[in-house]
Motif scaffolding. Structure first.
Motif, PDB file in Angstrom:
ATOM      1  N   ALA A  47       0.835  -1.138   0.138  1.00 15.58           N
ATOM      2  CA  ALA A  47      -0.108  -0.018   0.033  1.00 15.58           C
ATOM      3  C   ALA A  47       0.975   1.368  -0.098  1.00 15.58           C
ATOM      4  O   ALA A  47       0.298   1.728  -0.557  1.00 15.58           O
ATOM      5  CB  ALA A  47      -0.390   0.509   1.022  1.00 15.58           C
ATOM      6  N   GLU A  48       1.872   1.262   0.514  1.00 12.33           N
ATOM      7  CA  GLU A  48       2.729   2.278   0.849  1.00 12.33           C
ATOM      8  C   GLU A  48       3.596   2.414  -0.592  1.00 12.33           C
ATOM      9  O   GLU A  48       3.686   3.718  -1.326  1.00 12.33           O
ATOM     10  CB  GLU A  48       3.738   2.174   1.824  1.00 12.33           C
ATOM     11  CG  GLU A  48       3.086   2.331   3.944  1.00 12.33           C
ATOM     12  CD  GLU A  48       4.152   1.885   4.601  1.00 12.33           C
ATOM     13  OE1 GLU A  48       5.650   1.786   3.743  1.00 12.33           O
ATOM     14  OE2 GLU A  48       4.174   1.836   5.393  1.00 12.33           O
ATOM     15  N   LEU A  49       3.842   1.421  -0.900  1.00  8.59           N
ATOM     16  CA  LEU A  49       4.900   1.460  -2.782  1.00  8.59           C
ATOM     17  C   LEU A  49       3.621   1.851  -3.062  1.00  8.59           C
ATOM     18  O   LEU A  49       3.478   2.838  -4.527  1.00  8.59           O
ATOM     19  CB  LEU A  49       5.037   0.067  -2.791  1.00  8.59           C
ATOM     20  CG  LEU A  49       5.511  -0.172  -4.257  1.00  8.59           C
ATOM     21  CD1 LEU A  49       6.431   0.072  -4.605  1.00  8.59           C
ATOM     22  CD2 LEU A  49       5.512  -1.636  -4.525  1.00  8.59           C
ATOM     23  N   ILE A  50       1.937   1.843  -3.342  1.00  8.84           N
ATOM     24  CA  ILE A  50       1.603   2.295  -4.480  1.00  8.84           C
ATOM     25  C   ILE A  50       0.380   3.265  -4.184  1.00  8.84           C
ATOM     26  O   ILE A  50      -0.293   4.054  -4.488  1.00  8.84           O
ATOM     27  CB  ILE A  50       0.601   1.084  -5.099  1.00  8.84           C
ATOM     28  CG1 ILE A  50      -0.439   0.777  -3.741  1.00  8.84           C
ATOM     29  CG2 ILE A  50       1.438  -0.104  -5.434  1.00  8.84           C
ATOM     30  CD1 ILE A  50      -1.341  -0.566  -4.387  1.00  8.84           C
ATOM     31  N   GLY A  51       0.884   4.302  -2.504  1.00 10.25           N
ATOM     32  CA  GLY A  51      -0.091   5.175  -1.916  1.00 10.25           C
ATOM     33  C   GLY A  51      -1.000   5.139  -2.476  1.00 10.25           C
ATOM     34  O   GLY A  51      -2.173   5.640  -2.049  1.00 10.25           O
ATOM     35  N   VAL A  52      -1.857   4.002  -1.506  1.00  9.58           N
ATOM     36  CA  VAL A  52      -2.873   3.709  -1.217  1.00  9.58           C
ATOM     37  C   VAL A  52      -3.021   2.994   0.412  1.00  9.58           C
ATOM     38  O   VAL A  52      -2.221   2.646   0.922  1.00  9.58           O
ATOM     39  CB  VAL A  52      -3.798   3.006  -2.491  1.00  9.58           C
ATOM     40  CG1 VAL A  52      -3.950   3.717  -3.488  1.00  9.58           C
ATOM     41  CG2 VAL A  52      -2.989   1.709  -2.394  1.00  9.58           C
ATOM     42  N   ARG A  53      -4.514   2.895   0.776  1.00  8.04           N
ATOM     43  CA  ARG A  53      -4.259   2.680   2.274  1.00  8.04           C
ATOM     44  C   ARG A  53      -4.421   0.889   2.218  1.00  8.04           C
ATOM     45  O   ARG A  53      -4.801   0.624   1.047  1.00  8.04           O
ATOM     46  CB  ARG A  53      -5.465   2.806   2.993  1.00  8.04           C
ATOM     47  CG  ARG A  53      -6.170   4.172   3.621  1.00  8.04           C
ATOM     48  CD  ARG A  53      -7.206   4.818   3.789  1.00  8.04           C
ATOM     49  NE  ARG A  53      -8.166   4.002   3.417  1.00  8.04           N
ATOM     50  CZ  ARG A  53      -9.396   4.397   2.931  1.00  8.04           C
ATOM     51  NH1 ARG A  53      -9.468   6.149   2.051  1.00  8.04           N
ATOM     52  NH2 ARG A  53     -10.265   3.460   2.147  1.00  8.04           N
TER      53      ARG A  53
END
Length: 94
Positions: free
Chosen positions: A40-46
């Motif tokens: 999630a951090e990598l792709i910018g979402v929760r």
């Protein structure tokens, strides 16, 4: 024999972003042994969104930027033709 149009040339047939994401997500988990939180951090979402992109339970579809971010991390590329989609190593592209 009737010459059928390739699947992705027919109006209304969308590209299967969810299935592409799910395949890349599974490859990423296998390669990195990291968690859904890290994905999630990598792709910018929760984290919940990272999971539901794969299942489609809330109707969300991953964006191409999310799919391409995973491709970049995995050194993979997507080859799109009128009749198929392939996920392959970047070194296979000529």
């Amino acid at each position: 024999m009737i010459d059928e149009k390739p699947i992705f040339t027919i109006r209304g047939n969308s590209l299967p972003r969810r299935e592409i994401y799910k395949s890349l997500r599974n490859k990423w988990f296998k390669k990195t042994q990291k968690s859904n939180i890290e994905l999630a951090e990598l792709i910018g979402v929760r984290p919940q969104v990272a999971s539901t992109y794969a299942t489609g339970t809330d109707g969300r579809t991953p964006s191409w930027t999310v799919i391409l971010a995973l491709c970049h991390e995995l050194e993979l590329e997507i080859l799109l033709t009128p009749k198929e989609i392939k996920i392959q190593s970047s070194s296979q592209i000529v």
